[in-house]
Scaffold this motif. Sequence first.
Motif, PDB file in Angstrom:
ATOM      1  N   VAL A  45     -34.052 -17.524 -16.574  1.00 49.62           N
ATOM      2  CA  VAL A  45     -34.951 -17.860 -17.674  1.00 49.62           C
ATOM      3  C   VAL A  45     -34.354 -17.582 -19.048  1.00 49.62           C
ATOM      4  O   VAL A  45     -34.973 -17.924 -20.051  1.00 49.62           O
ATOM      5  CB  VAL A  45     -36.309 -17.126 -17.547  1.00 49.62           C
ATOM      6  N   VAL A  46     -33.191 -16.944 -19.112  1.00 58.00           N
ATOM      7  CA  VAL A  46     -32.577 -16.759 -20.430  1.00 58.00           C
ATOM      8  C   VAL A  46     -31.845 -18.042 -20.810  1.00 58.00           C
ATOM      9  O   VAL A  46     -31.345 -18.764 -19.945  1.00 58.00           O
ATOM     10  CB  VAL A  46     -31.611 -15.551 -20.465  1.00 58.00           C
ATOM     11  N   GLN A  47     -31.777 -18.329 -22.075  1.00 55.23           N
ATOM     12  CA  GLN A  47     -31.196 -19.604 -22.516  1.00 55.23           C
ATOM     13  C   GLN A  47     -29.690 -19.656 -22.314  1.00 55.23           C
ATOM     14  O   GLN A  47     -29.119 -20.710 -22.029  1.00 55.23           O
ATOM     15  CB  GLN A  47     -31.518 -19.833 -24.003  1.00 55.23           C
ATOM     16  N   PHE A  48     -29.024 -18.482 -22.419  1.00 57.80           N
ATOM     17  CA  PHE A  48     -27.565 -18.463 -22.321  1.00 57.80           C
ATOM     18  C   PHE A  48     -27.118 -17.433 -21.288  1.00 57.80           C
ATOM     19  O   PHE A  48     -26.705 -16.325 -21.625  1.00 57.80           O
ATOM     20  CB  PHE A  48     -26.943 -18.131 -23.686  1.00 57.80           C
ATOM     21  N   PRO A  49     -27.201 -17.764 -19.999  1.00 54.81           N
ATOM     22  CA  PRO A  49     -26.744 -16.818 -18.973  1.00 54.81           C
ATOM     23  C   PRO A  49     -25.219 -16.762 -18.915  1.00 54.81           C
ATOM     24  O   PRO A  49     -24.524 -17.724 -19.223  1.00 54.81           O
ATOM     25  CB  PRO A  49     -27.324 -17.407 -17.688  1.00 54.81           C
ATOM     26  N   ARG A  50     -24.711 -15.590 -18.548  1.00 58.00           N
ATOM     27  CA  ARG A  50     -23.279 -15.344 -18.330  1.00 58.00           C
ATOM     28  C   ARG A  50     -22.441 -15.680 -19.556  1.00 58.00           C
ATOM     29  O   ARG A  50     -21.379 -16.300 -19.472  1.00 58.00           O
ATOM     30  CB  ARG A  50     -22.785 -16.085 -17.090  1.00 58.00           C
ATOM     31  N   PHE A  51     -22.960 -15.275 -20.698  1.00 56.37           N
ATOM     32  CA  PHE A  51     -22.212 -15.381 -21.948  1.00 56.37           C
ATOM     33  C   PHE A  51     -21.046 -14.403 -21.909  1.00 56.37           C
ATOM     34  O   PHE A  51     -21.215 -13.225 -21.587  1.00 56.37           O
ATOM     35  CB  PHE A  51     -23.156 -15.058 -23.114  1.00 56.37           C
ATOM     36  N   ASP A  52     -19.856 -14.881 -22.206  1.00 51.90           N
ATOM     37  CA  ASP A  52     -18.666 -14.041 -22.211  1.00 51.90           C
ATOM     38  C   ASP A  52     -18.257 -13.791 -23.662  1.00 51.90           C
ATOM     39  O   ASP A  52     -17.744 -14.696 -24.327  1.00 51.90           O
ATOM     40  CB  ASP A  52     -17.520 -14.717 -21.453  1.00 51.90           C
ATOM     41  N   PRO A  53     -18.476 -12.592 -24.189  1.00 47.65           N
ATOM     42  CA  PRO A  53     -18.180 -12.336 -25.597  1.00 47.65           C
ATOM     43  C   PRO A  53     -16.700 -12.446 -25.939  1.00 47.65           C
ATOM     44  O   PRO A  53     -16.338 -12.599 -27.107  1.00 47.65           O
ATOM     45  CB  PRO A  53     -18.695 -10.913 -25.817  1.00 47.65           C
TER      46      PRO A  53
END
Length: 474
Positions: A390-398
């Motif tokens: 449900v999050v808009q940006f899953p698995r964001f890699d900084p």
Amino acid sequence: MRVAFIPSAYRTVFFHALGQLLEHRGHEIFWLSPNRRWAKWLTRHGVADERVLDITDWGPEWTDGSDLTTEELADLRAVEEAGVLRVRNIILMDTLLTRRGERRALKYLAVCTRRLRDFLSAQRIRLVLAEQTWAFELLTGQVCRQLGISHLVPHTVRFPDPRFGFFDGHLENTLIGFDGVSPANREEAVECLGQFRQRYSQPDYMGINRAVLRFDWSRIKVLTRHVLDLVSDPFDETSRRPVGLMIDHATRQLRGIRNSRHGRFSNPSLPPVRPFVFFPLHMQPEASIDIKGDPYSNQLESVRAMARTLPVTHDLYVKEHTIALTARSQRFYRELLQIPGVRLIDPRASSFKLITASSLVVTVTGTAAYEAALLGRPAATIAPIFFEKVVQFPRFDPFRDSIAHLLAEAQSTADSETTIEFVAWLIARSFPGTVGDALWLPNSMSRENLSQVADGFLAVFEKYQSEPWPIIPR
């Protein structure tokens, strides 16, 4: 069915009470203990010796200074191939075992592998239920995979609360369940979401944080007993040695006082002068970041990486965890404040208000991103986690992706049907009750809560016996 638990401090008391209820319903309960004091506690409270594996019985085998034998090395390699974690990663995830040195750590894991495999096979255990925190627990999960035994982690689903589910593996990203979503589940989801958005309150499991912050003289007695127990438990690899423990405890108290008085924290006015990205820190060491957040456990470097792609029009609000003032050094805070764009936020500031005022919420595995998503706010998670749906940006890699790009694409989704469907799905796969701890969550020991939790476990056991869980590939 034959089921094994791993005792873990005062959670042992909770699981022992739960185990008695499960045994009354015809199940056989066994224990895999990483230390002597809780193994002895269990036998003093009526558990038969043959139902308890006390790994410290073989302590001399990993403390004699010897190197791994060829057979032990082959054992560890076989566990790596059968599971999903490399042995050295298990060591790195356990900050205490890392201090012991590689030779001792590898020898310890080799002995544990052999003894766990022998006990689980001899006792014909079909299901192991335990946290995934210490190296002993992580290794047990790998050995279970090698033997084809299911290993599940009973844990809170955070929202709706209080509810818990059964997760597969060391990451909190695979929630086990059989039943589909019913119309009643959807109705409950709509009601829960409405109540959450209208009257936010901290979830029950956050009571641990409140309990830690609240001084209680009885804890002095608990700490004293713990230190005395350690004197007669020289092979416990899940705790500091007595002198080190006392020094560590005293150091934490002094650090907490110093950080509270001299920490350079901000408590920003809302609405903010400039838009901001909100990044709440995890307490560390802690499983939510050191294990579930692997390999993004260096939070300082993650903040630094995000600042590199942060638009000059925005700030990065980094909020300290409520109970982390005793854990972090002034150097950590100084390095944070040297990063361009970073503002260090007081741990007492309202996370809920910061979530609603932010342009984007980013967490490694933290609840703040989940709450943001439930409120229809843009959010990103870094590590795999069950609510990433449900999050808009899953698995964001900084270290690879750009905060600026996320901000350009961020959207509010307060009326998203996806959120309702997810909460309904979560309700269908979870059970009411708190999987608790006798010390930090004493209310979890109530007859009502234990009965509720037992019903959830029994429902899973019944389903398991008719449809054994597959080993889920990663």
